[in-house]
Design an enzyme around this catalytic site. Structure first.
Site, PDB file in Angstrom:
ATOM      1  CG  ASP A   1      -0.789  -0.632   8.372  1.00  0.00           C
ATOM      2  OD1 ASP A   1      -1.360   0.168   8.489  1.00  0.00           O
ATOM      3  OD2 ASP A   1       0.808  -0.307   8.270  1.00  0.00           O
TER       4      ASP A   1
ATOM      5  CE  LYS B   1       0.620   1.275   4.559  1.00  0.00           C
ATOM      6  NZ  LYS B   1       1.320   2.399   5.068  1.00  0.00           N
TER       7      LYS B   1
ATOM      8  CB  ALA C   1       1.393  -2.341   5.013  1.00  0.00           C
TER       9      ALA C   1
ATOM     10  CB  SER D   1       0.278  -5.323   6.911  1.00  0.00           C
ATOM     11  OG  SER D   1       0.452  -4.965   8.046  1.00  0.00           O
TER      12      SER D   1
ATOM     13  N   GLY E   1       9.587  -0.751   4.797  1.00  0.00           N
ATOM     14  CA  GLY E   1       9.742   0.380   3.943  1.00  0.00           C
ATOM     15  C   GLY E   1       8.305   1.275   4.009  1.00  0.00           C
TER      16      GLY E   1
END
Length: 330
Positions: free
Chosen positions: A169, A38, A133, A136, A130
């Protein structure tokens, strides 16, 4: 409660008699699931509450940087374990129970009473640490994959509730596309968008700790921390119109100042991207990845070349957006 355990190492779920687990099984021997990374188009951060967590208002957009988790049925001797293997070994990605994908499988088993184990194979494409996510997305993919492999049949709302227990997330990669996140970012409401958006991501050599960025945010804002803001109407209007230029004007990230304070060189990366023709470049989430919104694939090529030539980045990725959430493939 499940009697599953993670292998090879790390904390385990509490044990229980396997007779208390309800054996369920899907028909497949393996299930492959893809889930997206994302970018945050907007991120407003409020003052931490008594629990220490910051309330957030954010707009997520799922980008075509795809994590893939394959859940595979185990042989009888491995029954009752959760293992994780990386398709491409990476020292920065744990394979024990500290990995969110492993935790996701164990949580689903516990919630549904499954005693069957699973072997997870993970292919990563989202930068590690980074601000995009990737972990996640792995957890979301593992939930969907194990839900199909084990035949537990939980609907999306129940998977989302489990996802929220794993991390703020994690619910978004289940739905993908573009959505508003509220609460800690875990309450996800899809919003209408039109068209496709083109992104260039400048990767840093080293990751940036999300807790460290939030601590610096608190230090920088202090007692004068501003009130959390609502999503600007200009941003949602730009998304409805499919207007990348208008969207660029509305991109905003409250954590950017903290990330730049910890990594001042990131400001140079932003400048290189914008000088090369990016409509706007911002810190992605808590960083250190820089996300540059560009007008078209040609602009993406020019910005990518400039970033690579700058010597300031460890790598460059290009992706379009939005894309769908976690889904079974193959």
């Amino acid at each position: 409660m499940s009697h599953l355990r993670a292998v090879p190492s790390g904390p385990t779920n509490p044990s229980c008699d396997s007779s208390s687990a309800s054996p369920r099984s899907g028909s497949a021997s393996s299930v492959r699931v893809e889930a997206p990374g994302k970018v945050n188009l907007f991120l407003s951060v409020g003052a931490p509450g008594p629990d220490g967590y910051h309330p957030l208002t954010t707009v997520f957009q799922a980008v075509r940087l795809i994590e893939t988790v394959t859940a595979r049925r185990q042989s009888a001797q491995d029954h009752g374990t959760v293992t994780l293997t990386l398709e491409e070994p990476d020292a920065d990605v744990p394979t024990d129970a500290s990995n969110l994908a492993v935790q996701a499988a164990m949580l689903l088993a516990e919630a549904t009473g499954v005693g069957e184990g699973v072997d997870l194979l993970l292919r990563k494409r989202v930068p590690v640490a980074g601000g995009m996510a990737g972990g996640s997305a792995d957890a979301a993919a593992a939930l969907v994959a194990c839900n199909a492999l084990w035949g537990t049949g939980l609907p999306l709302p129940e998977l989302s509730a489990l996802a929220a227990r794993l991390g703020a997330d994690v619910p978004f990669p289940l739905t993908g596309a573009t959505a508003v996140g509220s609460g800690r970012g875990d309450l996800v409401t899809p919003i209408m968008t039109r068209g496709s958006y083109h992104w260039v991501f400048a990767l840093a050599e080293d990751g940036l700790s999300t807790p460290a960025v939030f601590r610096r945010f608190d230090e920088l804002t202090g007692a004068g921390q501003p009130a959390m803001r609502d999503v600007p109407e200009a941003l949602t209007a730009a998304l409805r119109a499919g207007d990348a230029r208008a969207l660029a004007d509305s991109l905003d990230n409250d954590l950017q100042a903290a990330a730049l304070d910890l990594r001042p060189e990131l400001a140079e990366v932003i400048a290189v991207a914008e000088d090369a023709g990016a409509l706007r470049a911002i810190v992605s989430g808590s960083g250190p990845t820089i996300a540059a919104l560009v007008e078209d694939p040609g602009s993406a090529q020019r910005v990518s070349r400039a970033l690579k030539a700058s010597g300031l980045v460890a790598g460059v990725l290009r992706a379009d957006a939005p894309v769908s959430g976690a889904r079974v493939v193959g």
